[in-house]
Motif scaffolding. Sequence first.
Motif, PDB file in Angstrom:
ATOM      1  N   SER A   3      -3.080   2.618   8.441  1.00 32.59           N
ATOM      2  CA  SER A   3      -4.143   2.239   9.118  1.00 32.59           C
ATOM      3  C   SER A   3      -3.798   0.631   9.696  1.00 32.59           C
ATOM      4  O   SER A   3      -4.112  -0.052  10.441  1.00 32.59           O
ATOM      5  CB  SER A   3      -5.477   2.108   8.605  1.00 32.59           C
TER       6      SER A   3
ATOM      7  N   HIS B 177       1.002  -1.206  -0.129  1.00 35.37           N
ATOM      8  CA  HIS B 177       0.023  -0.054   0.053  1.00 35.37           C
ATOM      9  C   HIS B 177       0.706   1.163   0.001  1.00 35.37           C
ATOM     10  O   HIS B 177       0.767   2.281  -0.694  1.00 35.37           O
ATOM     11  CB  HIS B 177      -0.925   0.014   1.259  1.00 35.37           C
ATOM     12  N   TYR B 178       1.803   1.254   0.858  1.00 38.83           N
ATOM     13  CA  TYR B 178       2.809   2.417   0.913  1.00 38.83           C
ATOM     14  C   TYR B 178       3.462   2.612  -0.185  1.00 38.83           C
ATOM     15  O   TYR B 178       3.473   3.710  -0.740  1.00 38.83           O
ATOM     16  CB  TYR B 178       3.603   2.296   2.312  1.00 38.83           C
ATOM     17  N   ASN B 179       3.957   1.631  -0.768  1.00 38.51           N
ATOM     18  CA  ASN B 179       4.984   1.932  -2.092  1.00 38.51           C
ATOM     19  C   ASN B 179       4.152   2.380  -3.371  1.00 38.51           C
ATOM     20  O   ASN B 179       4.485   2.794  -4.202  1.00 38.51           O
ATOM     21  CB  ASN B 179       5.758   0.680  -2.164  1.00 38.51           C
ATOM     22  N   THR B 180       2.777   1.941  -3.328  1.00 40.44           N
ATOM     23  CA  THR B 180       2.040   2.106  -4.348  1.00 40.44           C
ATOM     24  C   THR B 180       1.059   3.682  -4.200  1.00 40.44           C
ATOM     25  O   THR B 180       0.619   4.032  -5.155  1.00 40.44           O
ATOM     26  CB  THR B 180       0.852   1.132  -4.713  1.00 40.44           C
ATOM     27  N   GLY B 181       1.532   4.098  -3.063  1.00 36.85           N
ATOM     28  CA  GLY B 181       0.612   5.475  -2.645  1.00 36.85           C
ATOM     29  C   GLY B 181      -0.393   5.521  -1.816  1.00 36.85           C
ATOM     30  O   GLY B 181      -1.001   6.466  -1.729  1.00 36.85           O
ATOM     31  N   TYR B 182      -0.758   4.429  -1.629  1.00 35.95           N
ATOM     32  CA  TYR B 182      -1.950   4.311  -0.703  1.00 35.95           C
ATOM     33  C   TYR B 182      -1.781   4.584   0.785  1.00 35.95           C
ATOM     34  O   TYR B 182      -1.764   3.557   1.323  1.00 35.95           O
ATOM     35  CB  TYR B 182      -2.836   3.230  -0.816  1.00 35.95           C
ATOM     36  N   ARG B 183      -1.083   5.703   1.023  1.00 37.15           N
ATOM     37  CA  ARG B 183      -0.589   5.896   2.468  1.00 37.15           C
ATOM     38  C   ARG B 183      -1.409   5.710   3.460  1.00 37.15           C
ATOM     39  O   ARG B 183      -1.315   5.201   4.682  1.00 37.15           O
ATOM     40  CB  ARG B 183       0.053   7.245   2.364  1.00 37.15           C
ATOM     41  N   ARG B 184      -2.853   6.268   3.424  1.00 38.31           N
ATOM     42  CA  ARG B 184      -3.870   6.029   4.294  1.00 38.31           C
ATOM     43  C   ARG B 184      -3.988   4.617   4.881  1.00 38.31           C
ATOM     44  O   ARG B 184      -4.379   4.354   5.956  1.00 38.31           O
ATOM     45  CB  ARG B 184      -5.123   6.869   3.886  1.00 38.31           C
ATOM     46  N   GLU B 185      -4.238   3.843   3.624  1.00 41.71           N
ATOM     47  CA  GLU B 185      -4.405   2.365   4.006  1.00 41.71           C
ATOM     48  C   GLU B 185      -3.425   1.577   4.730  1.00 41.71           C
ATOM     49  O   GLU B 185      -3.375   0.863   5.516  1.00 41.71           O
ATOM     50  CB  GLU B 185      -4.737   1.605   2.685  1.00 41.71           C
TER      51      GLU B 185
END
Lengths: 227, 485
Positions: free
Chosen positions: A57, A46-54
Amino acid sequence: MRIALFIACYNDVLFPDTGKAVTAVLERLGHTVEFPMAQTCCGQMHYNTGYRREADSLVGAFNDAFRGYDAIVTPSGSCGGHVRHHHKTETAPNVYEFSEFLVDVLDVTDVGAYYPHRVTYHPTCHSLRLLRVGDKPLRLLRAVEGIELVELPEAESCCGFGGTFAMKNSETSVAMLQDKMDNVRKTGAPTLCASDNSCLMHIGGGLSRIKSGVRTLHLAEILAATR
Amino acid sequence: MSRDEVNVVWLGSPTFPKAAHDALQDDQLRRNLKHATTTIRDKRLRAVAELDDWETLRLAGSQIKDRVMRHLDTYLLQLEASVTAAGGVVHWAEDAREAKQIVSDLVRAMGATEVVKIKSMATQEIGLNEELDDDGIEATETDLAELIVQLNHDRPSHILVPAIHRNRSEIRDIFRREMGKHGVPAPDDLTDEPRALAEAARVHLREKFLRAKVAISGANFACADTGTVGVVESEGNGRMCLTLPETLITVMGIEKVLPSFSDLEVFLQLLPRSSTAERMNPYTSLWTGVTPGDGPQEFHLILLDNGRTKTLADTAGRSALHCIRCSACLNVCPVYERTGGRSYGSVYPGPIGAVLTPQLVGIGTSDHADSLPFASTLCGACYDACPVRIDIPEMLVHLRAKVVDAHRGGLPKPEALAMKGARMVFGSPRRLAWAERLGAIGGRVAGIGGGRWLPGPAKKWTGARDVPVPARESFRAWWRKAGRR
Ligand code: SF4
């Protein structure tokens, strides 16, 4: 020392044998390990793909699952690197990649393994440049009885996996994979070893597609092998 | 898209994966690139290893740049005062359009219809040559590689070696075909010997140097305390531009300012070793305002913003402005090595382009710019190579988050749904165990027969790679069954 296994979600589902191998090696060295059942995913993808909020959590849950352990050992250099660098929690500094844990914390290089085959080793990028494991995996491999280690040409160039990069930029990813496979085949080794199953899934998937006969094996599985 | 719609020229080309597709089909291009990058990569490692204080130098470079960014306004005002005191004229340009207007007005005021140029990425960034051309002014690039690119109506694909993607015989053909249209033609019997090619360029350019009244340059550095501006280069053609014409116009990005002249000590060590793997670059030209009776008698310095203050405002993204354009990150980048520079769709290719361009253009304003932060495997080689320690992988991830956030709301893309789904499953160990059982069954069914060709987006994976079959029993299930707890 209370040791927890952090197996990483994709290992849990796709490569359980790696987790079993880590367990076997550590127990052979006389340690008791625990697998906190509450663990799920560190959020690296998630982090590396840009979905930082996910990703954020998932951090709290990780911390809750691993609180209280002296060492959290993982057979994934990239997940280990992610937690150590990006989880700003109390457990993050206690996370070790498997080879680091053996060499730095337990101070062993000879784990009593026996693997009488020709092997070539690919140092994965995150182990190399995020965790700076250096030659620790190679030192462990060199101590394996019967092994014939052959050097992989252009070993330090990226295999082209990069998580979602393999899908988003699949053509570039495959071009990089191609070069990596050519180099692996140049060694003549029937086994390619690395300390991260995510890269091995990509390289192994390619090697299997072209029916190369080369198989991929996680470092822990070679270290777990005995006579 | 018209030239004025984007700050950074050329975006408007297809997104990175599409642009890369074409590059990947070109075997010659890939061979040229691989050869060039591997050679310079090895040379750089050797050049860097010669200095035992390399890491300290890198740290010094990055700290100086940090300071510049924190006090950019102060240093720029100081630079303006120093340059003015030394007899130069300073102009401020907020964007590409303003900068082009200033240059064009200056050249026309001189009554000139041709100018010579020395390598300036800033002028490429704003599309200056095209603008001058529209105004009836012919601009000639005098850096050899730039000249090759310009004659071929091509685009640079590397910061330092813009013609890295061309080999010798291609260059000979370009010279023979194009030189005559712009000045002294190439000899009919021109061979592809490097010496012969260099000689043809020399003869072609000499005539221009001797005639041009105006030169346009970029700047590698400008020292706030003394007003000294500097250009480093390998061929000496820059020196001709900087000394022969009557008027010199320098276009410089505002981030190139350094606090003091003594800071050059650090950067003149970092730059050549990182870029050409040389201990020192062959030509370093430094000039301070004007000197009566010596060199250009008029000097104009144009300070270009064009998205830089916007970049500066993001504390996690601003270190992209630390870049000294050495190109080391390009040469070690496995993605650049396969795709070449033009896939990045801007004058700034490779890893630095992937973080700088989207910020200069603005995240969420162009599909191409938004695709750039994803054009990396995050392998980290660029960070290790960067002489000013720009943490490019970390910044890529930061910009990816900005891209994702800019596209939240509205109909979610399949990827966003997948990420949400995965987040949901990973949110609880129970849901995960349940999903694992389901996945193991589904995965084994899909894997039957060993063909393993999956439909839909997964095709991007299975086009060249088999998928691992989920294990019959997850690690979690094994652990529980073994009664280990
Ligand atoms: S980002 Fe660093 S390595 Fe890349 S061109 Fe700029 S200074 Fe050089």
